[in-house]
Write a protein that holds these residues in place. Sequence first.
Motif, PDB file in Angstrom:
ATOM      1  N   ILE A  17       0.849  -1.185   0.000  1.00  0.00           N
ATOM      2  CA  ILE A  17       0.000   0.000   0.000  1.00  0.00           C
ATOM      3  C   ILE A  17       0.885   1.235   0.000  1.00  0.00           C
ATOM      4  N   VAL A  18       0.753   2.071  -1.027  1.00  0.00           N
ATOM      5  CA  VAL A  18       1.515   3.311  -1.104  1.00  0.00           C
ATOM      6  C   VAL A  18       0.931   4.273  -0.065  1.00  0.00           C
ATOM      7  N   PRO A  19       1.752   4.718   0.885  1.00  0.00           N
ATOM      8  CA  PRO A  19       1.212   5.583   1.939  1.00  0.00           C
ATOM      9  C   PRO A  19       0.869   6.979   1.435  1.00  0.00           C
ATOM     10  N   LEU A  20      -0.160   7.548   2.024  1.00  0.00           N
ATOM     11  CA  LEU A  20      -0.544   8.930   1.777  1.00  0.00           C
ATOM     12  C   LEU A  20      -0.461   9.671   3.103  1.00  0.00           C
ATOM     13  N   ASN A  21      -0.200  10.959   3.047  1.00  0.00           N
ATOM     14  CA  ASN A  21      -0.226  11.732   4.281  1.00  0.00           C
ATOM     15  C   ASN A  21      -1.618  12.347   4.467  1.00  0.00           C
ATOM     16  N   ARG A  22      -1.861  12.874   5.635  1.00  0.00           N
ATOM     17  CA  ARG A  22      -3.178  13.441   5.964  1.00  0.00           C
ATOM     18  C   ARG A  22      -3.560  14.540   4.969  1.00  0.00           C
ATOM     19  N   ARG A  23      -2.597  15.353   4.581  1.00  0.00           N
ATOM     20  CA  ARG A  23      -2.882  16.452   3.648  1.00  0.00           C
ATOM     21  C   ARG A  23      -3.349  15.918   2.299  1.00  0.00           C
ATOM     22  N   GLN A  24      -2.700  14.864   1.798  1.00  0.00           N
ATOM     23  CA  GLN A  24      -3.110  14.280   0.513  1.00  0.00           C
ATOM     24  C   GLN A  24      -4.527  13.728   0.592  1.00  0.00           C
ATOM     25  N   VAL A  25      -4.849  13.062   1.684  1.00  0.00           N
ATOM     26  CA  VAL A  25      -6.203  12.521   1.857  1.00  0.00           C
ATOM     27  C   VAL A  25      -7.206  13.671   1.925  1.00  0.00           C
ATOM     28  N   SER A  93     -27.530  11.551   5.319  1.00  0.00           N
ATOM     29  CA  SER A  93     -26.236  12.200   5.492  1.00  0.00           C
ATOM     30  C   SER A  93     -25.093  11.198   5.349  1.00  0.00           C
ATOM     31  N   LEU A  94     -23.938  11.756   5.052  1.00  0.00           N
ATOM     32  CA  LEU A  94     -22.685  11.005   5.001  1.00  0.00           C
ATOM     33  C   LEU A  94     -21.622  11.861   5.660  1.00  0.00           C
ATOM     34  N   THR A  95     -20.929  11.283   6.616  1.00  0.00           N
ATOM     35  CA  THR A  95     -19.769  11.925   7.214  1.00  0.00           C
ATOM     36  C   THR A  95     -18.555  11.056   6.893  1.00  0.00           C
ATOM     37  N   ILE A  96     -17.493  11.703   6.425  1.00  0.00           N
ATOM     38  CA  ILE A  96     -16.235  11.014   6.164  1.00  0.00           C
ATOM     39  C   ILE A  96     -15.211  11.614   7.113  1.00  0.00           C
ATOM     40  N   ARG A  97     -14.684  10.779   8.008  1.00  0.00           N
ATOM     41  CA  ARG A  97     -13.703  11.233   8.993  1.00  0.00           C
ATOM     42  C   ARG A  97     -12.337  10.635   8.700  1.00  0.00           C
ATOM     43  N   ILE A  98     -11.314  11.469   8.787  1.00  0.00           N
ATOM     44  CA  ILE A  98      -9.936  10.982   8.705  1.00  0.00           C
ATOM     45  C   ILE A  98      -9.550  10.562  10.117  1.00  0.00           C
ATOM     46  N   GLU A  99      -9.115   9.315  10.257  1.00  0.00           N
ATOM     47  CA  GLU A  99      -8.712   8.799  11.564  1.00  0.00           C
ATOM     48  C   GLU A  99      -7.273   8.297  11.491  1.00  0.00           C
ATOM     49  N   GLU A 104       1.314   7.029  11.628  1.00  0.00           N
ATOM     50  CA  GLU A 104       1.483   6.657  10.219  1.00  0.00           C
ATOM     51  C   GLU A 104       0.400   5.726   9.691  1.00  0.00           C
ATOM     52  N   GLN A 105      -0.623   5.459  10.459  1.00  0.00           N
ATOM     53  CA  GLN A 105      -1.732   4.631   9.984  1.00  0.00           C
ATOM     54  C   GLN A 105      -2.949   5.539   9.817  1.00  0.00           C
ATOM     55  N   LEU A 106      -3.350   5.752   8.573  1.00  0.00           N
ATOM     56  CA  LEU A 106      -4.515   6.583   8.283  1.00  0.00           C
ATOM     57  C   LEU A 106      -5.665   5.706   7.811  1.00  0.00           C
ATOM     58  N   CYS A 107      -6.874   6.101   8.207  1.00  0.00           N
ATOM     59  CA  CYS A 107      -8.093   5.419   7.777  1.00  0.00           C
ATOM     60  C   CYS A 107      -9.139   6.476   7.462  1.00  0.00           C
ATOM     61  N   LEU A 108     -10.100   6.105   6.648  1.00  0.00           N
ATOM     62  CA  LEU A 108     -11.290   6.923   6.451  1.00  0.00           C
ATOM     63  C   LEU A 108     -12.470   6.158   7.008  1.00  0.00           C
ATOM     64  N   ARG A 109     -13.237   6.817   7.863  1.00  0.00           N
ATOM     65  CA  ARG A 109     -14.478   6.244   8.393  1.00  0.00           C
ATOM     66  C   ARG A 109     -15.636   6.908   7.657  1.00  0.00           C
ATOM     67  N   PHE A 110     -16.476   6.080   7.046  1.00  0.00           N
ATOM     68  CA  PHE A 110     -17.659   6.540   6.326  1.00  0.00           C
ATOM     69  C   PHE A 110     -18.876   6.232   7.191  1.00  0.00           C
ATOM     70  N   ILE A 111     -19.665   7.265   7.516  1.00  0.00           N
ATOM     71  CA  ILE A 111     -20.823   7.114   8.393  1.00  0.00           C
ATOM     72  C   ILE A 111     -22.059   7.608   7.656  1.00  0.00           C
ATOM     73  N   TYR A 112     -22.978   6.693   7.417  1.00  0.00           N
ATOM     74  CA  TYR A 112     -24.211   7.003   6.683  1.00  0.00           C
ATOM     75  C   TYR A 112     -25.411   6.993   7.620  1.00  0.00           C
ATOM     76  N   ALA A 113     -26.312   7.916   7.390  1.00  0.00           N
ATOM     77  CA  ALA A 113     -27.621   7.910   8.045  1.00  0.00           C
ATOM     78  C   ALA A 113     -28.651   8.202   6.956  1.00  0.00           C
ATOM     79  N   THR A 114     -29.577   7.282   6.760  1.00  0.00           N
ATOM     80  CA  THR A 114     -30.583   7.464   5.709  1.00  0.00           C
ATOM     81  C   THR A 114     -31.974   7.256   6.286  1.00  0.00           C
ATOM     82  N   ALA A 115     -32.966   7.608   5.490  1.00  0.00           N
ATOM     83  CA  ALA A 115     -34.352   7.444   5.895  1.00  0.00           C
ATOM     84  C   ALA A 115     -34.882   6.051   5.544  1.00  0.00           C
TER      85      ALA A 115
END
Length: 152
Positions: A17-25, A93-99, A104-115
């Motif tokens: 996995i090619v690493p990305l930094n927080r700024r790139q994400v 709604s959709l929230t995307i959080r950088i965690e 050096e371990q970055l993740c994206l958390r995708f949080i959905y709330a729908t009707a």
Amino acid sequence: MNFEHLIVINDPGNPLIVPLNRRQVWEGLLQRVYHPLPFLPGLESCTLLQRDDAFLRRELDFGAARICDRVTMAVEEWVHFEIEPGEQHPGGSLTIRIEEPAPEQLCLRFIYATALAAEDQAYIDYIKSAYQQSDIDCVQIIRTLAADGPRQ
């Protein structure tokens, strides 16, 4: 329906996995906000309706459907999309959080709330699967943008 999942961006234990930094994400997430066409299949255009220090309001044209959303964000932390209810969409709604659970371990958390009601489990499972695939595609687009360098 509420649904969330995590996609690993950087895993120091996986050299493939090619690493990305927080700024790139973050820059990739901003592209999703301001230039969403590559991120949303079927999207024909996006018009910025309103912008101030606290939020953006956009109209997304999918041809047969037009959806308005409101976007808020915290720099290099999260982006929140609130879809306005209308004739063609019940809202959600959709929230995307950088965690960063470890250095050096970055993740994206995708949080959905729908009707969507939980009455039809097969349909709910299909929607969750579609969301996950869309989010995997989002991360791939962010990786491609990062590899191409900063956008002018």
